[in-house]
Design an enzyme around this catalytic site. Structure first.
Site, PDB file in Angstrom:
ATOM      1  N   LYS A  95       0.910  -1.085   0.190  1.00 38.86           N
ATOM      2  CA  LYS A  95      -0.090  -0.089  -0.142  1.00 38.86           C
ATOM      3  C   LYS A  95       0.864   1.261   0.083  1.00 38.86           C
ATOM      4  CE  LYS A  95      -4.281  -1.708   1.983  1.00 38.86           C
ATOM      5  NZ  LYS A  95      -4.129  -3.126   1.824  1.00 38.86           N
ATOM      6  N   GLU A 117      -3.739   6.985   7.308  1.00 36.26           N
ATOM      7  CA  GLU A 117      -4.207   7.778   6.371  1.00 36.26           C
ATOM      8  C   GLU A 117      -5.072   8.788   7.109  1.00 36.26           C
ATOM      9  OE1 GLU A 117      -6.349   5.505   3.662  1.00 36.26           O
ATOM     10  OE2 GLU A 117      -4.431   5.340   2.156  1.00 36.26           O
ATOM     11  N   ARG A 175      -6.475  -8.019  -9.577  1.00 39.42           N
ATOM     12  CA  ARG A 175      -7.181  -9.259  -9.764  1.00 39.42           C
ATOM     13  C   ARG A 175      -8.621  -9.220 -10.159  1.00 39.42           C
ATOM     14  NH1 ARG A 175     -10.360  -9.214  -5.477  1.00 39.42           N
ATOM     15  NH2 ARG A 175      -9.396  -8.374  -3.323  1.00 39.42           N
TER      16      ARG A 175
END
Length: 629
Positions: free
Chosen positions: A117, A201, A293
Site C-alpha cells: 500500500k 491515512e 485481480r
C-alpha cells in the site's frame, strides 16, 4: 486460442464461476481441493480434479509447489487464481512463468508494486492521481507513527501494507488510543499476511467507496468498464455492491474514470484490475488501492456492460488484444449484488458453521446466482463463510432494488445463521434508497435495523401451517395445539425471548390474541424447515423458532466464557483473581479470518483461565471461569 485447459487455483463460488465461462469457451478445467472440499461443487463441475492436501492452507490452496505440480501433471496450459489465496502473489506468477504455464492475472511486477500500500500510494502520487493525506514511509517505530498520526490529525486510519478485506485496519479517534490500536492492527496483519507493516491515512468521517473496473492488454490498450459503489460494508467487508454508482455528478464520474485509466497506465498493467477510491462529502475522491485481480463484485459490471470479464481475462492472458475499445463499451440499466454469509447479524456478525440443511436460492430473469455450495454441504471454520452472491439487473435503480428484494424474499437457507434478513433490511432502509449509505454507517449503527415481531408476522406463519394442513384441525409436537373450535395456540422464540399467541381464523383473515385483526397479503411468504421459521412480511424477514426446552436447559450462562467456534487464542487479558466488569474484554481469539473479543457478561472475579496465548481450542471449550465478585 492456444489455451485449451485451465487449472483453477481456488475454491467455492469463484471456481464455479470460472468453470462456467470455460465451458462456454470450450476450455477444459482442472479443480484442486483440500480435504474439506473433497465433495465440493467446484470439484464435481470440473473436468478433472487434483487433491492438494489437508485443510491447512499452507498444505493446499497456498502451496505453490503443489499447485504447479498439479498443473504439470494434468497438462494445463494456464492457471486462473480467482481472487484471494494466490491471486496477487507475485512469486506465484513468477513460478508459473518459469514452468511455461500462463498466469491468468496481472504481471508479477505490478503485483509486487500494488501489493504494498505504501509503494502503491507513492506511485500514484507521482502519477498525479489524487491520494488521501497520510504516512506511507518505511520507518515503523511506534513513536514515529504516533507523531505522524498527530501531524495528520485524528481520526486516523491504520492500514496493513500487505492487507485486504479489513484485516489489520483500525480507526483511531483519540491520540490516547493510538498505540493500543497500532499494536492490535500489527498483530492482526502479521497473523493474516505475515507482514505487520502499516501506513496511516486521514480518516474520512462520511466516506463513500467507489471503484472503477479497468482492463489492459499486452499491447498497451487500457479501458474502463465504469464504476461500482461498494459503500455498504460492515467491518470493512463489502456486503452490497452496485453499478453504476448512484448520486455521482457527471463531472466527478468523468474525472474518476480518467484517474483510473491514468493509474492503470502508470504501472504498465495487464489483465483485470480495480482502482478503488474513497470519496468525501464534497465529491472529492482519493486513491485507496488497486486490486490486481478479478473482484468479488465483478458481476455487477458484467451485467451493465454485457461483458464476460473472465473470458476477457483468458483472452488477454493468451496474448489477445482487448475485445472492445473504450467507445464501444456502454453501460445499460442498473445492477446490484448482495453477499450471503453464514453469520449472525444479531450476534456481532459472528460466523456460523454447520450443515446447510436446506438451500433455496431464487433465480429469475436477469438474475445470477454464484454459489459454491448446495443443500447438504457444510460451512466449515476453514474458509470464508460466504454462501452465495445474488446479482440482479433492471432498467433503473429503483426497479433493481425491488427485484433484489423479491429474490431475497423467495430465497431461504436453513441449518446455519445467515444475513439474508439483514440484507433485506438494508435494501428497505431509506438511507440505502437515497444512496446515503457510507462505509461506516452500519458499524456506527446509523441505520435502525431493530425489528419487533408483529401479530401480522405470526398470522402469516399460522396461515402457512393451516394451508399445509389443508385447513383441518390437527396437532403438532412443535408448539402448535388446535382442538375443536378452540383458538390455535402458538409458542415461539424470537431473539432470545419466548412468546405465546392465540390465533382464531376468520373469513377475511386472523385474529391474534383477540386484539389484532390480520389479513394475509399475496406477497407475504413463509419458509419452514423443521422447527425453524422465516416469514417475509412487508419486504422484511423475521426468523424465529418453535421452542426446544431441552436445548435451553443446557445453554451456557454468565459463569463462564466459551469458545464460540474452533480457533486460536491470540491474547489473554486477565489472570486468576482479577476483578472484571460487565463488557470487559477477557480473551481475544482468531477464527474464520476474524479477530473476536470475548467479553464478561457480568461483574465478576476470574476463577480459572485454562488457556494461554497460542492455544488451539475447539468450539464450546471453556476459556474463562468466573465467580461472584
Amino acid at each position: 486460442m492456444s489455451i485449451k485447459k485451465i487449472l483453477i487455483a481456488n475454491r467455492g463460488e469463484i471456481a464455479v464461476r470460472i468453470i462456467q465461462t470455460c465451458r462456454q469457451l470450450g476450455i477444459k478445467t482442472v479443480a484442486v481441493f483440500a480435504d474439506a472440499d473433497r465433495n465440493a461443487k467446484h470439484v464435481d463441475m470440473a473436468d478433472e480434479s487434483v487433491h492438494l492436501g489437508n485443510t491447512d492452507l499452507a498444505d493446499s490452496y497456498l502451496n505453490i509447489d503443489k499447485i504447479i505440480a498439479a498443473a504439470k501433471h494434468t497438462d494445463a496450459d494456464a492457471v486462473h487464481p480467482g481472487y484471494g489465496f494466490l491471486s496477487e502473489r507475485a512469486s506465484f506468477a513468477t513460478a508459473l512463468a518459469e514452468e511455461g504455464i500462463k498466469f491468468i492475472g496481472a504481471p508479477a511486477d505490478a503485483l509486487r508494486l500494488m501489493g504494498s500500500k505504501s509503494a502503491a500510494k507513492q506511485t500514484m502520487i507521482k502519477a498525479g492521481v489524487p491520494c488521501v493525506p497520510g504516512y506511507q514511509e518505511e520507518d515503523q517505530d511506534p513513536k514515529v507513527l504516533a507523531h505522524a498520526a498527530s501531524e495528520i490529525g485524528f481520526p486516523v486510519l491504520i492500514k496493513a501494507v500487505a492487507g485486504g478485506g479489513g484485516k489489520g485496519m483500525k480507526i483511531v479517534h483519540e491520540k490516547a488510543d493510538f498505540l493500543t490500536q497500532l499494536d492490535s492492527a500489527k498483530r492482526e496483519a502479521m497473523n493474516a499476511f505475515g507482514d505487520d507493516q502499516v501506513i496511516l491515512e486521514k480518516y474520512i468521517t462520511k466516506p463513500k467507496h467507489i471503484e472503477v473496473q479497468v482492463f489492459a492488454d499486452q499491447h498497451g490498450n487500457v479501458v474502463h468498464l465504469f464504476e461500482r459503489d461498494c459503500s455498504t460494508q460492515r467491518r470493512y467487508q463489502k456486503i452490497i455492491e452496485e453499478a453504476p454508482a448512484a448520486g455521482l455528478s457527471d463531472a466527478t464520474r468523468t474525472d474518476m474514470l480518467n484517474a483510473a485509466i491514468k493509474a492503470t497506465q502508470a504501472i504498465d498493467y495487464e489483465g483485470a484490475g480495480t482502482i478503488e477510491f474513497i470519496m468525501d462529502g464534497d465529491d472529492s475522491f482519493y486513491f485507496m488501492e488497486m486490486n490486481t485481480r478479478l473482484q468479488v463484485e465483478h458481476r455487477v459490471s458484467e451485467l451493465i456492460t454485457g461483458v464476460d470479464l473472465v473470458a476477457w481475462q483468458i483472452h488477454v492472458a493468451d496474448g489477445g488484444k482487448l475485445p472492445k475499445k473504450q467507445h464501444k463499451i456502454h453501460e445499460t440499466g442498473h445492477a446490484i449484488q448482495v453477499r450471503l454469509y453464514a453469520e449472525d447479524p444479531q450476534n456481532n456478525y459472528l460466523p456460523s458453521t454447520g450443515l446447510l440443511e436446506q438451500v433455496t436460492l431464487h433465480q429469475g430473469e436477469h438474475t445470477l446466482v454464484d454459489s459454491g455450495v448446495r443443500t447438504s454441504d457444510s460451512v466449515t471454520i476453514h474458509y470464508d463463510p460466504m454462501i452465495a452472491k445474488l446479482v440482479v439487473w433492471a432498467k433503473d435503480r429503483k426497479k433493481c432494488i425491488q427485484k433484489m428484494q423479491e429474490v431475497l424474499n423467495k430465497s431461504a437457507i436453513f441449518g446455519v445463521k445467515t444475513n439474508v434478513g439483514f440484507l433485506s433490511q438494508i435494501l428497505a432502509a431509506k438511507a440505502f434508497k437515497k444512496h446515503q449509505i457510507f462505509t461506516n454507517s452500519l458499524d456506527n449503527d446509523e441505520i435502525d435495523l431493530s425489528m419487533q415481531l408483529s401479530p401480522e408476522v405470526v398470522a402469516v406463519y399460522a396461515n402457512h401451517m393451516l394451508q399445509q394442513g389443508n385447513g383441518t384441525a390437527w396437532e403438532m409436537a412443535d408448539g402448535w395445539r388446535l382442538q375443536g373450535t378452540e383458538p390455535l395456540k402458538i409458542t415461539l422464540e424470537y431473539q432470545g425471548d419466548e412468546f405465546e399467541y392465540l390465533i382464531r381464523q376468520e373469513a377475511e383473515g386472523y385474529v391474534v390474541n383477540e386484539q389484532s385483526h390480520c389479513v394475509i397479503h399475496a406477497d407475504d411468504i413463509c419458509h419452514v424447515h423443521r422447527n425453524q421459521v422465516q416469514v417475509v412480511h412487508q419486504q422484511l424477514r423475521y426468523e424465529f423458532s418453535l421452542p426446544d426446552h431441552e436445548a435451553q436447559a443446557s445453554a451456557s450462562n454468565a459463569n463462564a466464557i466459551y469458545a464460540p467456534m474452533p480457533g486460536k487464542i491470540i491474547d489473554v487479558k486477565i489472570a486468576v483473581g482479577d476483578p472484571v466488569k460487565l463488557g470487559q474484554t477477557l480473551v481475544v481469539m482468531e477464527a474464520m479470518k476474524m479477530e473476536l473479543e470475548l467479553k464478561a457478561e457480568r461483574d465478576a472475579v476470574i476463577a480459572e483461565v485454562p488457556v494461554v496465548s497460542g492455544d488451539q481450542v475447539i468450539a464450546d471449550a471453556v476459556l474463562v471461569e468466573l465467580e461472584a465478585s
